[in-house]
Design an enzyme around this catalytic site. Structure first.
Site, PDB file in Angstrom:
ATOM      1  N   VAL A 164       5.874  -4.127  -0.732  1.00 27.53           N
ATOM      2  CA  VAL A 164       5.419  -4.821  -1.943  1.00 27.53           C
ATOM      3  C   VAL A 164       6.540  -4.868  -2.998  1.00 27.53           C
ATOM      4  O   VAL A 164       6.654  -5.816  -3.774  1.00 27.53           O
ATOM      5  CB  VAL A 164       4.111  -4.172  -2.478  1.00 27.53           C
ATOM      6  CG1 VAL A 164       4.341  -2.799  -3.063  1.00 27.53           C
ATOM      7  CG2 VAL A 164       3.432  -5.074  -3.486  1.00 27.53           C
ATOM      8  N   ASP A 165       7.371  -3.839  -2.991  1.00 26.97           N
ATOM      9  CA  ASP A 165       8.517  -3.739  -3.911  1.00 26.97           C
ATOM     10  C   ASP A 165       9.435  -4.955  -3.744  1.00 26.97           C
ATOM     11  O   ASP A 165       9.812  -5.618  -4.730  1.00 26.97           O
ATOM     12  CB  ASP A 165       9.267  -2.435  -3.565  1.00 26.97           C
ATOM     13  CG  ASP A 165      10.225  -1.986  -4.648  1.00 26.97           C
ATOM     14  OD1 ASP A 165      10.205  -2.584  -5.728  1.00 26.97           O
ATOM     15  OD2 ASP A 165      10.988  -1.025  -4.397  1.00 26.97           O
ATOM     16  N   SER A 248       1.481   3.717  -1.615  1.00 24.30           N
ATOM     17  CA  SER A 248       1.806   4.702  -0.563  1.00 24.30           C
ATOM     18  C   SER A 248       1.214   4.423   0.821  1.00 24.30           C
ATOM     19  O   SER A 248       1.483   5.166   1.750  1.00 24.30           O
ATOM     20  CB  SER A 248       1.386   6.133  -0.970  1.00 24.30           C
ATOM     21  OG  SER A 248       2.384   6.726  -1.749  1.00 24.30           O
ATOM     22  N   GLY A 250       1.742   1.935   2.819  1.00 27.95           N
ATOM     23  CA  GLY A 250       2.590   1.172   3.741  1.00 27.95           C
ATOM     24  C   GLY A 250       3.639   2.094   4.339  1.00 27.95           C
ATOM     25  O   GLY A 250       3.320   2.978   5.134  1.00 27.95           O
TER      26      GLY A 250
HETATM   27  N1  AR6 Z   1       0.733  -7.848  -2.409  1.00 27.10           N
HETATM   28  C1  AR6 Z   1      -0.108  -6.809  -2.358  1.00 27.10           C
HETATM   29  N2  AR6 Z   1       0.073  -5.758  -1.511  1.00 27.10           N
HETATM   30  C2  AR6 Z   1       1.165  -5.784  -0.708  1.00 27.10           C
HETATM   31  C3  AR6 Z   1       2.100  -6.848  -0.716  1.00 27.10           C
HETATM   32  C4  AR6 Z   1       1.853  -7.930  -1.632  1.00 27.10           C
HETATM   33  N3  AR6 Z   1       2.665  -8.962  -1.717  1.00 27.10           N
HETATM   34  N4  AR6 Z   1       3.052  -6.583   0.220  1.00 27.10           N
HETATM   35  C5  AR6 Z   1       2.734  -5.396   0.784  1.00 27.10           C
HETATM   36  N5  AR6 Z   1       1.585  -4.920   0.243  1.00 27.10           N
HETATM   37  P1  AR6 Z   1       4.564  -0.442   0.729  1.00 27.10           P
HETATM   38  P2  AR6 Z   1       4.619   2.361  -0.125  1.00 27.10           P
HETATM   39  C6  AR6 Z   1       0.833  -3.687   0.538  1.00 27.10           C
HETATM   40  O1  AR6 Z   1       5.204  -0.076   2.021  1.00 27.10           O
HETATM   41  O2  AR6 Z   1       3.899   2.795   1.099  1.00 27.10           O
HETATM   42  C7  AR6 Z   1       9.356   0.075  -0.268  1.00 27.10           C
HETATM   43  O3  AR6 Z   1      10.464   0.082   0.578  1.00 27.10           O
HETATM   44  C8  AR6 Z   1       0.998  -3.077   1.900  1.00 27.10           C
HETATM   45  O4  AR6 Z   1       0.185  -3.743   2.854  1.00 27.10           O
HETATM   46  O5  AR6 Z   1       5.085  -1.640   0.020  1.00 27.10           O
HETATM   47  O6  AR6 Z   1       4.176   2.913  -1.447  1.00 27.10           O
HETATM   48  C9  AR6 Z   1       9.709   0.658  -1.582  1.00 27.10           C
HETATM   49  O7  AR6 Z   1      11.040   0.352  -1.956  1.00 27.10           O
HETATM   50  C10 AR6 Z   1       0.522  -1.667   1.639  1.00 27.10           C
HETATM   51  O8  AR6 Z   1      -0.908  -1.608   1.738  1.00 27.10           O
HETATM   52  O9  AR6 Z   1       4.660   0.781  -0.323  1.00 27.10           O
HETATM   53  C11 AR6 Z   1       9.484   2.126  -1.346  1.00 27.10           C
HETATM   54  O10 AR6 Z   1      10.625   2.707  -0.773  1.00 27.10           O
HETATM   55  C12 AR6 Z   1       0.884  -1.417   0.184  1.00 27.10           C
HETATM   56  O11 AR6 Z   1       1.284  -2.687  -0.334  1.00 27.10           O
HETATM   57  C13 AR6 Z   1       8.396   2.191  -0.331  1.00 27.10           C
HETATM   58  O12 AR6 Z   1       8.359   0.916   0.232  1.00 27.10           O
HETATM   59  C14 AR6 Z   1       2.011  -0.426  -0.018  1.00 27.10           C
HETATM   60  O13 AR6 Z   1       2.989  -0.592   0.991  1.00 27.10           O
HETATM   61  C15 AR6 Z   1       7.078   2.476  -0.946  1.00 27.10           C
HETATM   62  O14 AR6 Z   1       6.137   2.698   0.077  1.00 27.10           O
END
Ligand code: AR6
Length: 297
Positions: A164-165, A248, A250
């Protein structure tokens, strides 16, 4: 007399699975895992005992969801926690009690009841008056949300590198990266705010969720802290509407069902105490997360 039709194996495989039966099978297997775990503890084999509980928990989480299954998953986590802390007396007592309480509780709550409750929850009827209309769960893309602020699940360096970042950085444009570089660092559990640049949202609140390490390293508390800190920052900036992704769940590997419970309870507690924030939207990218939030809200 009770008669069953004879069908070919291929036809049998196409019959739909009965969720109640699936749940019952999983609960019985969890009860057996607890008994075996007690035996292993008696033999001094804590590692196998813990593995048995963890496998049972995974099966419970993979079964059709219901409040009872949720309760069972929590019970297994609690048992494993007692085990890790070598609270053997407590572990033995709880394990025994849980095995006996399962059949009773199962007959009191069926999959059908749960479906009814779930559709009621979906309409928000289960929320108390002071929260009704203030919490939404949607499936979609957080970068498209027309709210005052969106929350970003980032890393300690606000790097914009994945999940998502990366999506938020792509949509906001390079100015966001520049502002993040000035902030330099965000500690795990904390929150920092930047502008939203090309996003429909005016603000982005960045937070760093915990990496899931099995649930015994304070992950629950850190995730709760993320939600609280984001909401406190939102209040300071007079933000009225805010959207959260499933922090967290993902790359950081936090189980979605557990994370959604923490997210919902923290948001509810905060909104009940603070009327300044009008609405919180949980934006779920995946169906799995959407289902978990509907169960938790
Ligand atoms: N809109 C809403 N939710 C989303 C989107 C979107 N466009 N894209 C992904 N998600 P994650 P984390 C969801 O991995 O586990 C990065 O590398 C996804 O399906 O993004 O907190 C950062 O730089 C999941 O349910 O975040 C950090 O290093 C949720 O967002 C690390 O990931 C979180 O997934 C953070 O890991």
């Amino acid at each position: 007399m009770f008669q069953l039709p004879v069908v070919a194996a291929a036809a049998l495989a196409e019959y739909p699975l009965n969720p109640e039966v699936q749940q019952q099978v999983v609960l019985m297997s969890a009860a057996r895992a607890k008994k075996e775990a007690v035996q292993k503890v008696d033999e001094g084999d804590y590692t196998t005992a813990s593995q048995l509980l963890q496998t049972a928990r995974k099966q419970v989480l993979a079964a059709p969801a219901s409040p009872l299954m949720e309760q069972e998953a929590i019970a297994l986590i609690d048992l494993d926690r007692d085990l890790q802390r070598r609270q053997v007396q407590q572990f033995r007592k709880m394990s025994h009690y849980q095995s006996h309480s399962i059949s009773r509780s199962f007959s009191q709550s069926t999959y059908h009841d749960y479906q009814v409750q779930r559709s009621q929850r979906y309409r928000g009827q289960n929320l108390p008056d002071d929260l009704r209309g203030r919490i939404e769960v949607i499936q979609g893309d957080i970068t498209k949300q027309r709210v005052d602020a969106i929350v970003n699940a980032t890393d300690n360096y606000l790097s914009g590198s994945g999940g998502v970042d990366a999506a938020i950085h792509r949509a906001a444009g390079s100015e966001l990266k520049k502002e993040c570089e000035q902030i330099h660092r965000c500690e795990t559990g904390e929150a920092k705010i930047t502008r939203g640049y090309n996003l429909p949202a005016r603000w982005v609140i960045h937070t760093v969720g915990p990496v899931w390490q099995g649930g015994h390293q304070g992950e629950d508390q850190i995730l709760a802290q993320c939600y609280r800190n984001c909401l406190m920052l939102a209040e300071q900036y007079s933000i009225k509407t805010i959207a959260f992704p499933a922090i967290s769940t993902g790359l950081r590997g936090f189980p979605s069902d557990w994370a959604s419970r923490i997210a919902c309870s923290q948001v509810k507690i905060f909104l009940q105490r603070n009327s300044a924030i009008e609405k919180v939207v949980f934006v779920c990218f995946e169906q799995r997360d959407f289902d978990c939030y509907l169960n938790s809200v």
